[in-house]
Design a protein around this motif. Structure first.
Motif, PDB file in Angstrom:
ATOM      1  N   LYS A   1      16.231 -29.776 -45.422  1.00 56.66           N
ATOM      2  CA  LYS A   1      16.946 -30.881 -45.689  1.00 56.66           C
ATOM      3  C   LYS A   1      17.605 -31.398 -44.622  1.00 56.66           C
ATOM      4  N   ARG A   2      17.959 -30.947 -43.497  1.00 57.58           N
ATOM      5  CA  ARG A   2      18.723 -31.519 -42.272  1.00 57.58           C
ATOM      6  C   ARG A   2      17.824 -30.910 -41.226  1.00 57.58           C
ATOM      7  N   VAL A   3      17.867 -31.988 -40.058  1.00 57.75           N
ATOM      8  CA  VAL A   3      17.413 -31.645 -38.655  1.00 57.75           C
ATOM      9  C   VAL A   3      18.196 -32.028 -37.541  1.00 57.75           C
ATOM     10  N   SER A   4      18.506 -31.077 -36.604  1.00 57.02           N
ATOM     11  CA  SER A   4      19.323 -31.490 -35.610  1.00 57.02           C
ATOM     12  C   SER A   4      18.674 -32.079 -34.436  1.00 57.02           C
ATOM     13  N   SER A   5      19.446 -32.641 -33.518  1.00 55.46           N
ATOM     14  CA  SER A   5      18.694 -32.947 -32.238  1.00 55.46           C
ATOM     15  C   SER A   5      18.347 -31.901 -31.526  1.00 55.46           C
ATOM     16  N   LYS A   6      19.038 -30.871 -31.451  1.00 54.49           N
ATOM     17  CA  LYS A   6      18.924 -29.563 -30.708  1.00 54.49           C
ATOM     18  C   LYS A   6      17.429 -29.187 -31.212  1.00 54.49           C
ATOM     19  N   GLN A   7      17.113 -29.166 -32.622  1.00 51.18           N
ATOM     20  CA  GLN A   7      15.967 -28.605 -32.983  1.00 51.18           C
ATOM     21  C   GLN A   7      14.704 -29.446 -32.631  1.00 51.18           C
ATOM     22  N   LEU A   8      15.040 -30.859 -32.889  1.00 45.81           N
ATOM     23  CA  LEU A   8      13.914 -31.702 -32.352  1.00 45.81           C
ATOM     24  C   LEU A   8      13.690 -31.474 -30.700  1.00 45.81           C
ATOM     25  N   GLY A   9      14.719 -31.626 -30.091  1.00 44.70           N
ATOM     26  CA  GLY A   9      14.569 -31.415 -28.579  1.00 44.70           C
ATOM     27  C   GLY A   9      13.639 -30.066 -28.297  1.00 44.70           C
ATOM     28  N   GLU A  10      13.956 -28.886 -28.999  1.00 45.41           N
ATOM     29  CA  GLU A  10      13.542 -27.682 -28.589  1.00 45.41           C
ATOM     30  C   GLU A  10      11.972 -27.991 -28.984  1.00 45.41           C
ATOM     31  N   ALA A  11      11.681 -28.248 -30.055  1.00 42.32           N
ATOM     32  CA  ALA A  11      10.348 -28.505 -30.492  1.00 42.32           C
ATOM     33  C   ALA A  11       9.554 -29.282 -29.623  1.00 42.32           C
ATOM     34  N   LEU A  12      10.079 -30.103 -28.829  1.00 44.82           N
ATOM     35  CA  LEU A  12       9.415 -31.132 -28.226  1.00 44.82           C
ATOM     36  C   LEU A  12       9.645 -31.093 -26.581  1.00 44.82           C
ATOM     37  N   GLY A  13      10.229 -30.138 -26.252  1.00 48.17           N
ATOM     38  CA  GLY A  13      10.659 -30.168 -24.805  1.00 48.17           C
ATOM     39  C   GLY A  13      11.467 -31.139 -24.282  1.00 48.17           C
ATOM     40  N   LEU A  14      12.575 -31.373 -25.044  1.00 52.44           N
ATOM     41  CA  LEU A  14      13.369 -32.478 -24.391  1.00 52.44           C
ATOM     42  C   LEU A  14      14.875 -32.178 -24.796  1.00 52.44           C
ATOM     43  N   ALA A  15      15.703 -32.931 -23.836  1.00 52.95           N
ATOM     44  CA  ALA A  15      17.128 -32.308 -23.904  1.00 52.95           C
ATOM     45  C   ALA A  15      17.626 -32.843 -25.091  1.00 52.95           C
ATOM     46  N   ASP A  16      18.520 -32.569 -25.834  1.00 48.09           N
ATOM     47  CA  ASP A  16      18.931 -33.034 -27.100  1.00 48.09           C
ATOM     48  C   ASP A  16      19.802 -34.241 -26.936  1.00 48.09           C
ATOM     49  N   THR A  17      20.401 -34.527 -25.611  1.00 51.19           N
ATOM     50  CA  THR A  17      21.143 -35.618 -25.292  1.00 51.19           C
ATOM     51  C   THR A  17      19.748 -36.771 -25.341  1.00 51.19           C
ATOM     52  N   GLN A  18      18.661 -36.434 -24.715  1.00 52.69           N
ATOM     53  CA  GLN A  18      17.660 -37.473 -24.878  1.00 52.69           C
ATOM     54  C   GLN A  18      17.439 -37.930 -26.289  1.00 52.69           C
ATOM     55  N   VAL A  19      17.153 -36.736 -27.236  1.00 47.93           N
ATOM     56  CA  VAL A  19      16.761 -37.166 -28.311  1.00 47.93           C
ATOM     57  C   VAL A  19      17.855 -37.920 -29.227  1.00 47.93           C
ATOM     58  N   ARG A  20      19.353 -37.632 -29.087  1.00 41.19           N
ATOM     59  CA  ARG A  20      20.307 -38.365 -29.561  1.00 41.19           C
ATOM     60  C   ARG A  20      20.144 -39.875 -29.011  1.00 41.19           C
ATOM     61  N   LYS A  21      19.803 -39.949 -27.757  1.00 41.91           N
ATOM     62  CA  LYS A  21      20.021 -41.333 -27.083  1.00 41.91           C
ATOM     63  C   LYS A  21      18.704 -42.075 -27.967  1.00 41.91           C
ATOM     64  N   ASP A  22      17.584 -41.534 -27.938  1.00 48.37           N
ATOM     65  CA  ASP A  22      16.382 -42.157 -28.627  1.00 48.37           C
ATOM     66  C   ASP A  22      16.655 -42.550 -30.051  1.00 48.37           C
ATOM     67  N   LEU A  23      17.416 -41.606 -30.546  1.00 48.13           N
ATOM     68  CA  LEU A  23      17.685 -41.858 -32.195  1.00 48.13           C
ATOM     69  C   LEU A  23      18.557 -42.996 -32.496  1.00 48.13           C
ATOM     70  N   HIS A  24      19.277 -43.424 -31.391  1.00 46.71           N
ATOM     71  CA  HIS A  24      20.355 -44.427 -31.609  1.00 46.71           C
ATOM     72  C   HIS A  24      19.524 -45.636 -32.000  1.00 46.71           C
ATOM     73  N   TRP A  25      18.257 -45.717 -31.693  1.00 46.25           N
ATOM     74  CA  TRP A  25      17.514 -46.991 -31.999  1.00 46.25           C
ATOM     75  C   TRP A  25      17.395 -47.080 -33.620  1.00 46.25           C
ATOM     76  N   CYS A  26      17.458 -45.988 -34.227  1.00 53.42           N
ATOM     77  CA  CYS A  26      17.518 -46.047 -35.671  1.00 53.42           C
ATOM     78  C   CYS A  26      18.653 -46.367 -36.540  1.00 53.42           C
ATOM     79  N   GLY A  27      19.788 -46.782 -35.714  1.00 50.11           N
ATOM     80  CA  GLY A  27      20.838 -47.070 -36.145  1.00 50.11           C
ATOM     81  C   GLY A  27      21.917 -45.873 -36.345  1.00 50.11           C
ATOM     82  N   PRO A  28      23.238 -46.164 -36.790  1.00 49.73           N
ATOM     83  CA  PRO A  28      24.222 -45.070 -36.936  1.00 49.73           C
ATOM     84  C   PRO A  28      23.801 -44.256 -38.096  1.00 49.73           C
ATOM     85  N   PHE A  29      24.490 -42.874 -37.688  1.00 46.94           N
ATOM     86  CA  PHE A  29      24.060 -41.753 -38.484  1.00 46.94           C
ATOM     87  C   PHE A  29      25.137 -40.885 -38.948  1.00 46.94           C
TER      88      PHE A  29
END
Lengths: 212, 212
Positions: free
Chosen positions: B28-56
């Motif tokens: 139901k939910r997914v965190s930047s940490k989970q996405l980062g771990e799955a893709l080998g990226l820092a969660d700060t990077q994930v959050r930064k990228d997802l800012h392009w999708c608007g506020p959450f």
């Protein structure tokens, strides 16, 4: 070898491809600016990434193209030959075997496997297609470190398990599924992701006002 | 639409894939940490990228998975259907047509073309293979914005020229060659680059001391 962060690692591969193309076109030198322009990256990023390949002397004159290629290949572990096993003799498997450039780039397909009884025993590009049961032996005999998964989504995890158990150290996965390998690195080639990327680029170039 | 830098753009595509996989698994939910771990990226990077999708909303609780998927699809221009023409009915072309997931992801192959006279007129997955001469008409009739190049290296530039002239706005290129499109965005899928990436990962995991 130093710990190269994964995004840089991915780009080194692209730099290598670009340098090889330029060498083929007769280039002697290549600059970070040229690489950046070809790949849509800032030249500062390119220079930062290429630091992983050791010092290159004065800036502003670009890199000697052959030296850069050789250092990239060395850092990436490509100055050796890698033995590879391929699982799946369907369209993707055939496309890979027919690709014809792996050998010259240091990859040797030492075994092709398929679970389909109608394919086992047939030949594909000079190699006999074998049953999956033979995979562990071939991996061991040839010290194959890389496995390619070119089977449908439904069989991909099963094949991944067989590859990992046989001892491969890295997997190239063409099945559109997430596979669990217990830490063995996986590189995914997902055709949908690639097509989405194109759609995204078209959307963005529309937003930039490039062409109506 | 804002100008999203290309590296972030590339990652949005990977986030989308990962979110879709998790939704399929019932998340139901997914965190930047989970996405980062799955893709080998820092969660700060994930959050930064997802800012392009608007506020959450509040951080620390992760993203609502369906909302994130929908926003990613919208930002990436995937909430519409894209008509696509495919050039090359060889192994790669057949693998693409047999892939069977494009339609559900908003891509519709409206024409398949090949220069081989022995293939023209045959049917591939319900679509008749046509001569290249028919391509401009089909592109126009269906307003096809995307072209796929699945031909050998030698023919790739010629095909790119035909596609660009016909008016496609983006190209997915499977030929291992650099093609010139006069500014039309190209996404390359290069099997050698993918295999090199695996070799590189194996080399690096060896350097990290993971498994002998």
């Amino acid at each position: 070898m130093p710990q190269i962060p994964r995004p840089s690692a991915r780009r080194l591969s692209l730099y290598l491809r670009e340098v090889q193309l330029r060498l083929r076109d007769g280039a002697k030198r290549v600059s970070s600016k040229q690489l950046g322009e070809a790949l849509g990256l800032a030249d500062t990023q390119v220079r930062k990434d290429l630091h992983w390949c050791g010092p290159f002397g004065g800036s502003g004159v670009g890199y000697d193209a052959e030296t850069l290629r050789d250092r990239l290949r060395s850092v990436m572990g490509l100055s050796r030959t890698w033995n590879v096993v391929l699982v799946g003799a369907g369209n993707i498997g055939r496309a890979l075997v027919g690709y014809g450039r792996f050998e010259s780039e240091g990859f040797r397909i030492v075994g092709i496997f398929d679970k389909s009884k109608s394919l086992v025993g047939r030949r594909l590009a000079g190699t006999t297609i074998r049953a999956l049961a033979d995979l562990p032996r071939i991996v061991e005999e040839h010290d194959a470190r890389i496995g390619i998964i070119a089977v449908p989504r439904e069989s991909s995890q099963e094949v991944a398990d067989i590859l990992v158990k046989a001892g491969v150290r890295g997997i190239l996965n063409f099945a559109p599924a997430r596979i669990d390998t217990g830490g063995v690195p996986v590189t995914n080639v997902d055709f949908s992701v690639a097509l989405e990327q194109v759609a995204f680029e078209v959307t963005m170039s529309g937003a930039r006002g490039e062409q109506p």
